[in-house]
Structures are given as C-alpha cells and as structure tokens.
Design a protein around this motif. Structure first.
Motif, mmCIF file in Angstrom:
data_model
loop_
_atom_site.group_PDB
_atom_site.id
_atom_site.type_symbol
_atom_site.label_atom_id
_atom_site.label_comp_id
_atom_site.label_asym_id
_atom_site.label_seq_id
_atom_site.Cartn_x
_atom_site.Cartn_y
_atom_site.Cartn_z
ATOM 1 N N VAL A 1 14.258 84.514 64.101
ATOM 2 C CA VAL A 1 14.058 83.414 63.154
ATOM 3 C C VAL A 1 14.083 82.054 63.853
ATOM 4 O O VAL A 1 13.913 81.017 63.214
ATOM 5 C CB VAL A 1 15.123 83.424 62.030
ATOM 6 N N ASN A 2 14.300 82.045 65.159
ATOM 7 C CA ASN A 2 14.313 80.792 65.939
ATOM 8 C C ASN A 2 15.244 79.762 65.307
ATOM 9 O O ASN A 2 14.864 78.628 65.028
ATOM 10 C CB ASN A 2 12.900 80.226 66.058
ATOM 11 N N PHE A 3 16.494 80.165 65.087
ATOM 12 C CA PHE A 3 17.469 79.337 64.388
ATOM 13 C C PHE A 3 17.830 78.086 65.177
ATOM 14 O O PHE A 3 18.106 78.154 66.373
ATOM 15 C CB PHE A 3 18.736 80.164 64.130
ATOM 16 N N GLN A 4 17.795 76.936 64.514
ATOM 17 C CA GLN A 4 18.279 75.672 65.083
ATOM 18 C C GLN A 4 19.386 75.146 64.173
ATOM 19 O O GLN A 4 19.155 74.859 63.000
ATOM 20 C CB GLN A 4 17.139 74.645 65.185
ATOM 21 N N ASN B 1 19.693 89.617 67.956
ATOM 22 C CA ASN B 1 18.253 89.872 67.937
ATOM 23 C C ASN B 1 17.598 89.265 66.702
ATOM 24 O O ASN B 1 16.505 88.690 66.771
ATOM 25 C CB ASN B 1 17.989 91.377 67.984
ATOM 26 N N ASN B 2 18.256 89.366 65.565
ATOM 27 C CA ASN B 2 17.697 88.803 64.336
ATOM 28 C C ASN B 2 17.659 87.282 64.388
ATOM 29 O O ASN B 2 16.690 86.655 63.916
ATOM 30 C CB ASN B 2 18.514 89.267 63.129
ATOM 31 N N MET B 3 18.683 86.667 64.965
ATOM 32 C CA MET B 3 18.688 85.214 65.099
ATOM 33 C C MET B 3 17.564 84.755 66.017
ATOM 34 O O MET B 3 16.924 83.729 65.774
ATOM 35 C CB MET B 3 20.048 84.738 65.648
ATOM 36 N N ASN B 4 17.301 85.516 67.084
ATOM 37 C CA ASN B 4 16.201 85.169 67.983
ATOM 38 C C ASN B 4 14.868 85.184 67.258
ATOM 39 O O ASN B 4 13.992 84.360 67.515
ATOM 40 C CB ASN B 4 16.166 86.153 69.162
ATOM 41 N N ALA C 1 25.564 70.342 75.426
ATOM 42 C CA ALA C 1 24.184 70.336 74.940
ATOM 43 C C ALA C 1 24.009 71.530 74.009
ATOM 44 O O ALA C 1 24.533 72.616 74.268
ATOM 45 C CB ALA C 1 23.207 70.418 76.112
ATOM 46 N N ASP C 2 23.260 71.358 72.928
ATOM 47 C CA ASP C 2 23.140 72.438 71.946
ATOM 48 C C ASP C 2 21.692 72.802 71.616
ATOM 49 O O ASP C 2 21.446 73.556 70.673
ATOM 50 C CB ASP C 2 23.880 72.068 70.658
ATOM 51 N N LEU D 1 19.504 78.884 70.960
ATOM 52 C CA LEU D 1 19.716 80.262 71.392
ATOM 53 C C LEU D 1 19.538 80.475 72.893
ATOM 54 O O LEU D 1 19.734 81.580 73.381
ATOM 55 C CB LEU D 1 18.765 81.195 70.622
ATOM 56 N N TYR D 2 19.200 79.430 73.629
ATOM 57 C CA TYR D 2 18.900 79.616 75.049
ATOM 58 C C TYR D 2 19.758 78.777 75.987
ATOM 59 O O TYR D 2 19.976 79.152 77.131
ATOM 60 C CB TYR D 2 17.420 79.290 75.298
#
Length: 369
Positions: free
Chosen positions: A295-298, A290-293, A226-227, A231-232
């Motif tokens: 920007v809420n990257f998908q 931290n930076n990826m978190n 699952a992807d 980030l979580y």
C-alpha cells in the motif's frame, strides 16, 4: 598531586553531631561525628590541600587517628562520588568554554571520581563528529540539544522546506521562513545559538543506502530521525552504518508513543537482525510488513511539541552515554518505547546479532565504540 574537594553539586552541612552530604534521595549520606574529627577532615577537603597534607593535619589535631583511617575516609567519600580533584585542569577548554558549559561540567562530575576528569568528558563531546539525518520535528530539537551540550562537529541532512503545519513542534524555525529549506534555516539558527558549532549542511533527499554512506562516512556516530520514505529509510541507514561501522541512535514518534534504539555494528545486532528476531517470534509480522509495502504507506504526523521534546531528550541522553561512557545506553540492541501518556519507558523487544543476517554478514565490521 591530588587536591580533593567536594563537587559543586554536593552540599555538605552539619546537624548536631551528624554530617549530611548531598540532598538527593538515594545519593545523600549521613555520617555520625561524635568528636568532631570528621567535620575537621571535611573542612580540609577544600581543593587547596593535598591528600598528604590533609592526613598530616588530621593526625596532628587528633593523634588517636591513624593515617590509614584518614586515607580510608577519603577513599570512602571518593567511592560515593562526592569528591573531585581540584588540581585537574582542561586540556583544550579555555575560560569561555568552562563558563559556557559550566552546568554540563557539573553534570559530568556526577559520574567521575578523583581519578577522572569532567573536562575530558566535555572535550570528548566537543571533538566528536556526528552525522544527523533529518532536521524536522524530532531532528530540530535533537540538534538544539546537541548544540547546547557542546557537540561542535555536526553534519546534518534534510531536503524539506518549512510549512505552516510544522510550527506546532519544530521549535528551531519561524513563520517568516515558510517555504525556505529547513537545513539552511537550521544552520542560521544554530550559528546564533552556539557559534562554536561547525554545522555542515546537505540538502538532499535520501534515495538509497549509498546516499546515507556518502553522508556519514566522515562521522564517528550517526543519529537518524529521518522518516521518509517510510518503509525504506531504516533499511538504507542500517545497511550504511553496518558497512561503515558507525554506531547509530535512531527513533521516531508513533502517535501516543515514541520509539528509539541504538546499535553498534560488530557488537550488537542490526535492524535486519531485529526483523529476523521479531518475525521468528510472530509469523504474522512478515505478512504485516508485506501488506504495508504493497500500500506504499506514508505516515501522517500526529506529533505535538511536548511529546517530541520528551523523545528528543531521551535519545540525546542515550547518545551522550554512547559517546562519553558516563552511562550504558539503555536502548543498545533494544527497541525502547516511551509512552507519552504515562511517561513510562520500557523495552518492547531486544535482539542479538543473527548468524543468518544478510546485512551483518555482507562485510567485516570493526566497531568504532
């Protein structure tokens, strides 16, 4: 009584005064046989004669050969894993299962000796309970592999519906199923492909570690592909498998590469341990995370079917080794990378259990494998 025979995957042929056993480089062997005694010995290793009978017949025809020498020759062939015991019969498998999984049994026999049973390995596969997270591109191909191997007890979770863009890699489904739930279509397809598989399905989007725990609590092993949320999901799955002590194989596609790893709670470090290890070796990693978190990257998908198939095959082989013990998982406590352009597989990082890991130390874990 043991009745040795050459495995069905091992050819034996004779060239002049030589005996050639096997056909694979690095596996095949050549034995000199000036007087024909070894050829006679081999003719007796047919699955009908016991070791005692073989010894008696060889000594009768070749009096200069001792029982110890015959016993030693048989043992040497056994140590090379050329032989299996024809007297061994399956405990649970009937003729149907023996025929359906015939090639599996031949493969498993490559890892056994006279003292082992290839049937036990297949029966272990048939009885193992798996929790699968995700039946998209990678998950649907993994599910096919699991069903083909004979894993009969699978609980799969997904929440997505089928879209036209899925069909370049999601081979389990058809365009006529667009807008239908993947998990329901997976159950229909697998039931036709292998009706012996008890595939329980859960239509749910994972939103926390407790969701994962609810899904995996009755399983013995977990496979996560699952992807989402990007980030979580790995943290939630990690927390759940560590708390419940479930071995995990996990992976995903990253454009031109695939990555996978496996952990056994209580024996290896977990995903959080991996983070600690990577951050300790490179302080920039923490800033990147931290930076990826923020920007809420998908991640957008760039997976194509042949690449997904390579990664699915690697992960299922790792999982098979974890369950059956026929090989030590290469990815245990390691992040493995499969380069789709060069076909090379290599470790990019490895880690041990960290004393300061908040996840590993949050509960007392008893490893289940």
């Amino acid at each position: 009584m043991i009745k040795p025979k050459f495995k069905e995957t091992i050819p034996v042929f004779f060239v002049n005064n030589e005996i050639h056993i096997g056909e694979e480089d690095g596996v095949a062997g050549v034995i000199e046989d000036p007087n024909g005694s070894i050829q006679y010995l081999i003719s007796l290793i047919d699955g009908e004669n016991t070791i005692e009978t073989i010894i008696e017949k060889v000594i009768l025809k070749y009096p200069d050969i001792t029982a110890e020498e015959v016993q030693g020759a048989i043992q040497s062939l056994n140590e090379e894993k050329y032989l299996e015991d024809n007297a061994i019969t399956p405990t649970l498998m009937g003729e149907y299962e023996k025929e359906r999984y015939k090639a599996n049994l031949n493969f498993f026999s490559l890892f056994t000796s006279l003292e082992d049973s290839k049937f036990d390995i297949q029966e272990k596969v048939m009885n193992t309970k798996i929790a699968l997270l995700g039946v998209g591109g990678l998950g649907s191909q993994i599910l096919y592999h699991l069903a083909a191997l004979g894993f009969h007890n699978i609980t799969a979770l997904d929440f997505d519906t089928l879209e036209l863009s899925n069909f370049n890699r999601q081979l389990l489904y058809s365009e006529e199923n667009i807008d239908e739930l993947k998990i329901e279509m997976a159950k229909k397809r697998i039931s036709k492909f292998n009706p012996n598989v008890k595939l329980d399905i859960v239509n749910k989007r994972i939103e926390c570690a407790e969701d994962v725990m609810n899904h995996i609590q009755d399983s013995e092993y977990v496979i996560c592909v699952a992807d989402k949320p990007t980030l979580y999901i790995q943290d939630w799955v990690n927390e759940a498998v560590v708390k419940l002590g479930k071995p995990l194989v996990s992976g995903g596609v990253l454009n031109t590469r695939g990555r996978f790893y496996s952990i056994i709670p209580g024996k290896t470090g977990c995903v959080e341990c991996h983070k600690h290890t990577v951050i300790a070796s490179d302080e920039k990693v923490n800033d990147q995370l931290n930076n990826m978190n923020q920007v809420n990257f998908q991640r957008n998908n760039a997976a194509i079917s042949p690449n997904v198939a390579m990664l699915a095959g690697a992960m299922v082989n790792e999982f098979l080794g974890l369950v059956t013990g026929i090989k030590h998982p290469t990815s245990l406590g390691k992040m493995m990378e499969l380069n789709f352009l060069t076909y090379q597989t290599y470790s990019i990082s490895e880690w041990e259990k960290q004393e300061e890991c908040s996840v590993c130390n949050s509960t007392s874990v008893t490893a289940t494998s």
